[in-house]
Design an enzyme around this catalytic site. Structure first.
Site, PDB file in Angstrom:
ATOM      1  N   LYS A 145       4.232 -16.190  -0.056  1.00 53.92           N
ATOM      2  CA  LYS A 145       4.361 -15.460  -1.254  1.00 53.92           C
ATOM      3  C   LYS A 145       3.363 -14.029  -1.095  1.00 53.92           C
ATOM      4  O   LYS A 145       3.772 -13.360  -1.926  1.00 53.92           O
ATOM      5  CB  LYS A 145       3.561 -16.062  -2.512  1.00 53.92           C
ATOM      6  N   GLY A 146       2.487 -14.127   0.013  1.00 47.54           N
ATOM      7  CA  GLY A 146       1.857 -12.922   0.104  1.00 47.54           C
ATOM      8  C   GLY A 146       2.357 -11.562   0.180  1.00 47.54           C
ATOM      9  O   GLY A 146       1.852 -10.383  -0.306  1.00 47.54           O
TER      10      GLY A 146
ATOM     11  N   ASP B  72       1.839  -9.468   4.685  1.00 47.60           N
ATOM     12  CA  ASP B  72       0.576  -8.967   3.983  1.00 47.60           C
ATOM     13  C   ASP B  72      -0.485  -8.761   4.782  1.00 47.60           C
ATOM     14  O   ASP B  72      -1.068  -7.747   4.805  1.00 47.60           O
ATOM     15  CB  ASP B  72       0.429  -9.808   2.705  1.00 47.60           C
TER      16      ASP B  72
ATOM     17  N   ASP C  97      -4.118 -12.565  10.462  1.00 45.85           N
ATOM     18  CA  ASP C  97      -5.604 -12.760  10.907  1.00 45.85           C
ATOM     19  C   ASP C  97      -5.651 -13.611  12.078  1.00 45.85           C
ATOM     20  O   ASP C  97      -5.728 -13.038  13.137  1.00 45.85           O
ATOM     21  CB  ASP C  97      -6.304 -13.598   9.706  1.00 45.85           C
TER      22      ASP C  97
ATOM     23  N   LYS D 148      -6.692  -8.304  10.924  1.00 49.97           N
ATOM     24  CA  LYS D 148      -7.858  -8.491  11.096  1.00 49.97           C
ATOM     25  C   LYS D 148      -7.948  -8.810  12.616  1.00 49.97           C
ATOM     26  O   LYS D 148      -7.876  -9.810  13.086  1.00 49.97           O
ATOM     27  CB  LYS D 148      -8.417  -9.923  10.365  1.00 49.97           C
TER      28      LYS D 148
ATOM     29  N   VAL E 261     -10.080 -11.312   1.814  1.00 54.85           N
ATOM     30  CA  VAL E 261      -9.655 -10.193   0.890  1.00 54.85           C
ATOM     31  C   VAL E 261      -8.637 -10.780  -0.021  1.00 54.85           C
ATOM     32  O   VAL E 261      -7.951 -11.688   0.414  1.00 54.85           O
ATOM     33  CB  VAL E 261      -8.958  -9.173   1.758  1.00 54.85           C
TER      34      VAL E 261
ATOM     35  N   ASP F 155      -4.202 -13.934  -2.115  1.00 52.28           N
ATOM     36  CA  ASP F 155      -4.736 -14.634  -3.114  1.00 52.28           C
ATOM     37  C   ASP F 155      -5.832 -15.606  -2.711  1.00 52.28           C
ATOM     38  O   ASP F 155      -6.016 -15.926  -1.307  1.00 52.28           O
ATOM     39  CB  ASP F 155      -3.575 -15.562  -3.572  1.00 52.28           C
TER      40      ASP F 155
ATOM     41  N   ARG G   4      -3.288 -12.318  -6.776  1.00 50.94           N
ATOM     42  CA  ARG G   4      -2.548 -11.476  -6.381  1.00 50.94           C
ATOM     43  C   ARG G   4      -2.064 -10.263  -6.668  1.00 50.94           C
ATOM     44  O   ARG G   4      -1.513  -9.356  -6.276  1.00 50.94           O
ATOM     45  CB  ARG G   4      -1.145 -12.515  -6.111  1.00 50.94           C
TER      46      ARG G   4
END
Length: 184
Positions: A47-48, A104, A107, A135, A157, A163, A169
């Site tokens: 969803k990000g 989004d 990482d 990241k 973050v 989220d 969000r």
């Protein structure tokens, strides 16, 4: 204009609305130039990526198609194991097409590595990646990312699609979540 007021769970704002808007516009212009001859299908990762996908698509002055995937990686808490399952697959056939994955944040890279392999197995002409945030310190695998908005520190973050337990969000900026919120 910098944010002066932020959510009480936010330790500090890392990227404000204007910084995000300017970077997404810049990414859209780069993508438009690179894909002018053959627009890509944008594949957002739910969803990000919803916020960045919407803003990015509007900043690309080409006829781009959008599709979505939802994947879940097994792991404990905030750590990804790289073992992935598809919750929602693409609706479009990407065989012979140019694909641009829109993320989004990257990482560890474990889930994205799996997703790249999965999409490449479907016969696209090309698969590239665009991410708003990366990241570098958190990377566990090497992934070639064509479009990167910002490299950020390895902190938790939230905001602009990101989220914690499905909250935050809708914040219009990217902020660092206070440790006290997620280390109870």
């Amino acid at each position: 204009m910098p944010q002066t007021h932020h959510h009480p769970d936010v330790e500090r704002i890392l990227l404000d609305e204007q910084q995000i808007r300017e970077k997404v516009t810049e990414l859209g212009e780069q993508i438009a130039a690179d894909y002018a001859d053959e627009p890509p299908i944008l594949v957002g990762v739910l969803k990000g990526a919803v916020m960045v996908m919407a803003d990015l698509a509007r900043s690309i002055p080409l006829d781009v198609e959008m599709d979505w995937m939802a994947v879940s990686s097994y792991g404990s808490g905030t750590k990804s194991s790289g073992v992935v399952r598809i919750l929602k697959d693409l609706s479009a056939d990407i065989d012979g097409r140019r694909v641009l994955i829109v993320e989004d944040i990257i990482d560890s890279g474990l889930t994205l590595k799996w997703l790249l392999s999965n999409l490449r197995s479907r016969g696209p002409k090309s698969v590239e990646i665009c991410t708003l945030l990366r990241k570098p310190e958190a990377a566990r695998v090497e992934i070639d990312v064509k479009y990167v908005g910002f490299d950020i520190p390895n902190e938790f973050v939230i905001g602009y699609g990101l989220d914690f337990s499905e909250a935050y969000r809708n914040l219009p900026y990217v902020g660092v979540l206070k440790r006290s919120v997620y280390e109870d």
